[in-house]
Design a protein around this motif. Sequence first.
Motif, short mmCIF file in Angstrom:
data_model
loop_
_atom_site.label_atom_id
_atom_site.label_comp_id
_atom_site.label_asym_id
_atom_site.label_seq_id
_atom_site.Cartn_x
_atom_site.Cartn_y
_atom_site.Cartn_z
N ARG A 271 0.82 -1.23 0.00
CA ARG A 271 0.00 0.00 0.00
C ARG A 271 0.85 1.27 0.00
O ARG A 271 0.40 2.34 0.45
CB ARG A 271 -0.95 0.05 1.20
N TYR A 272 2.07 1.17 -0.56
CA TYR A 272 2.89 2.38 -0.66
C TYR A 272 2.19 3.42 -1.52
O TYR A 272 1.81 3.15 -2.64
CB TYR A 272 4.26 2.07 -1.29
N GLY A 273 2.08 4.63 -1.00
CA GLY A 273 1.50 5.71 -1.79
C GLY A 273 0.02 5.56 -2.08
O GLY A 273 -0.56 6.37 -2.80
N MET A 274 -0.63 4.54 -1.52
CA MET A 274 -2.06 4.32 -1.82
C MET A 274 -2.90 5.46 -1.27
O MET A 274 -2.69 5.89 -0.13
CB MET A 274 -2.49 2.98 -1.22
N ASN A 275 -3.78 5.97 -2.08
CA ASN A 275 -4.68 7.02 -1.60
C ASN A 275 -5.91 7.08 -2.48
O ASN A 275 -5.86 6.68 -3.65
CB ASN A 275 -3.97 8.39 -1.57
N ARG B 239 6.97 6.39 -0.65
CA ARG B 239 6.69 5.16 0.07
C ARG B 239 6.67 5.35 1.59
O ARG B 239 6.50 4.39 2.34
CB ARG B 239 7.73 4.09 -0.31
N SER B 240 6.86 6.59 2.04
CA SER B 240 6.90 6.90 3.49
C SER B 240 7.96 6.06 4.20
O SER B 240 7.71 5.49 5.27
CB SER B 240 5.53 6.63 4.16
#
Lengths: 227, 478
Positions: free
Chosen positions: B181-185, B224-225
């Motif tokens: 869920r990297y960058g998922m929005n 990717r936080s």
Amino acid sequence: MNLLDLKTDGLRKINSTLQNAVPDSAGAEWLIMNPMGQHAIACGLNAELSVTVDGNAGFYCAGMNQQADVTIKGHAGVGVAENMMSGRVRVTGNASQSAGATGHGGLLIIEGDASSRCGISMKGIDIVVGGSVGHMSGFMAQVGHMVICGDAGDALGDSIYEAILYVAGEVESLGADCIEKPMTAEHEKTLAELLARAGMEKDVKSFRRYGSARKLYNFDVDHAGEY
Amino acid sequence: MLTNPWPYRRQRSGYAGSPNPLKPTRRTSRVNGHTIMDENIPRVVPRQSATFDAYTMSEIRRAASTGIYDIRGGGAKRPLPHFDDLLFLGASISRYPLEGYRERCGTDVTLGARHASKPLELKIPITIAGMSFGSLSGQAKEALGRGANAAGTSTTTGDGGMTAEEREHSRLLVYQYLPSRYGMNPDDLRKADAIEVVVGQGAKPGGGGMLMGQKINDRVASMRSLPKGIDQRSACRHPDWTGPDDLEIKILELREITNWEKPIYIKVGGARPYYDTALAVKAGADVIVVDGMQGGTAATQNVFIEHVGLPTLACIGPAVQALQDLDMHRKVQLIVSGGIRNGADVAKAMALGADAVSIGTAALIAMGDNDPHYENEYNKLGTTAGAYDAWHLGHDPAGITTQEPELAERLNPETAGRRLSNYLQVMTLEAQTIARACGKNHLHNLEPEDLCALTVEAAAMAGVPLAGTSWVPGRTPL
């Protein structure tokens, strides 16, 4: 106060209404009656609405929430506020697994207990749990804060990155690369703010801090046993 | 090779140095107490072990030296039963062909009409598979978008989320929903044209993404936080659902967030394709993507790539059978990927029942990956053109699988995009050539009866007869 009834309106109509609601014209306050433990209630909201779910919600309630303030007056199923971007979600009862999973921002408050994998893969969300959390909570937690007023189950913070965990009760065991760290005045201040935002009273001195030992960030054969 | 070929013999001559091991000695010898009268003792030809071959031995040495498994990019490199083991029969007295050019052979495909209000309409049945920004440079992602656009098809994001460049340059963009869920929005979810829930991929069914520290620069880290420079490993399971029943609920949530507009794909690595397809249909998928073990990855353990999964050829039949058993063939579309290289592969996959195929590695090669033009630089990296697979280290001379600005600049997105669209065009024309030869006026009309197999394995896996026989191993009697 705008009233919606899941029994008569159905999920699509309720979500569509809320997803398109403009607070200034439609009003900011919404009440969803008869949630009946249904899934995906109030997901994908993106306005400064104040939504109350009057009862128990199923999976993914308030999923991917943006800006809205959602209160679940009851229990919440798997993945409450999953991938939340901003805003606030409050559960007055207990939450099931993966509460706040992969959340990027906002505040998730669980007044009761959360289950396993609370805050899994958190990416900036703040989570405050009044009760206890289950095993593998904070698993692969990247960014953000999680406050646990009760106990934590097995393998807390396994493979944690830079998220910070505060626990007041007992920690059954720590996961790979998660260690206890000293509480500084800075941390106490952050913790106090989180508790205040959650509307919970608890002495910051009763908490301990946990975070990454950072030994698994780049492979070192001598740490192979941790894998 | 022993320096002293006669260890049981004491040196008599006193000459210095080892004798030429291939040259027979020219004196009598005493071996183990026996005197051998014939002086010309030939050597056997040095023989390498098939079990402990040069590659295997070098890998053992590397493991002994580093203490970590070998990580590389790409898909399975070992020889596997594949589309080359199948042939089309073409026209004969009982089947007549269509004229090239004059008689139409359609190539369009609609993906996702089962539930979505806005299915994808593609001009060609070849899509670009998911590859992350992070594993690929920004220029490479832009080139993929340009090429796909020109050809009238879609691209897919990867484990790094959606970049603005890709959304801008790709008219049809499939947004991957991965365990990390990297960058998922939700904003990007709504900007996408389709959503692909990734359960796994062919190179590593059961593994998550991997991006080494060298490629986690500021931009990648921010998307990717993650802290910059760490070795990132994505989760291998989704964080908030596991089995097919929960997947069904997750798909409901994704549809609710996106107003039921977008097709939902489910991508699985080839493992149990019959059951995975049936379960994906049951979970509510509009499209199923099955990726065989020849499918590439940016980086994972070599042992995973080579020893886990199914050849692509073995995946298609079971997946199509599952769709047919559920009366969902052509209603839920099947996209096949993993080692698709040319129009023949496209045609064969479709003849076996796929609605479309997806390319990853082939697209990179079309854009310049592993081009002999950079042979000197490959040699400096300890490899050679065609074999270069250390993509995780990010030193790609072609500027594709790298984050180093000086290397990434070498790829001109417009030129590379043009190369990609040329290649897609050729694959389409080749597939049409084959389809017309089989008398089919649309690629979808290709059927298993148009095929035969050259090997028993391929016949069994594909479910088509061995050439010149009516035997399908395991299904018809000899």
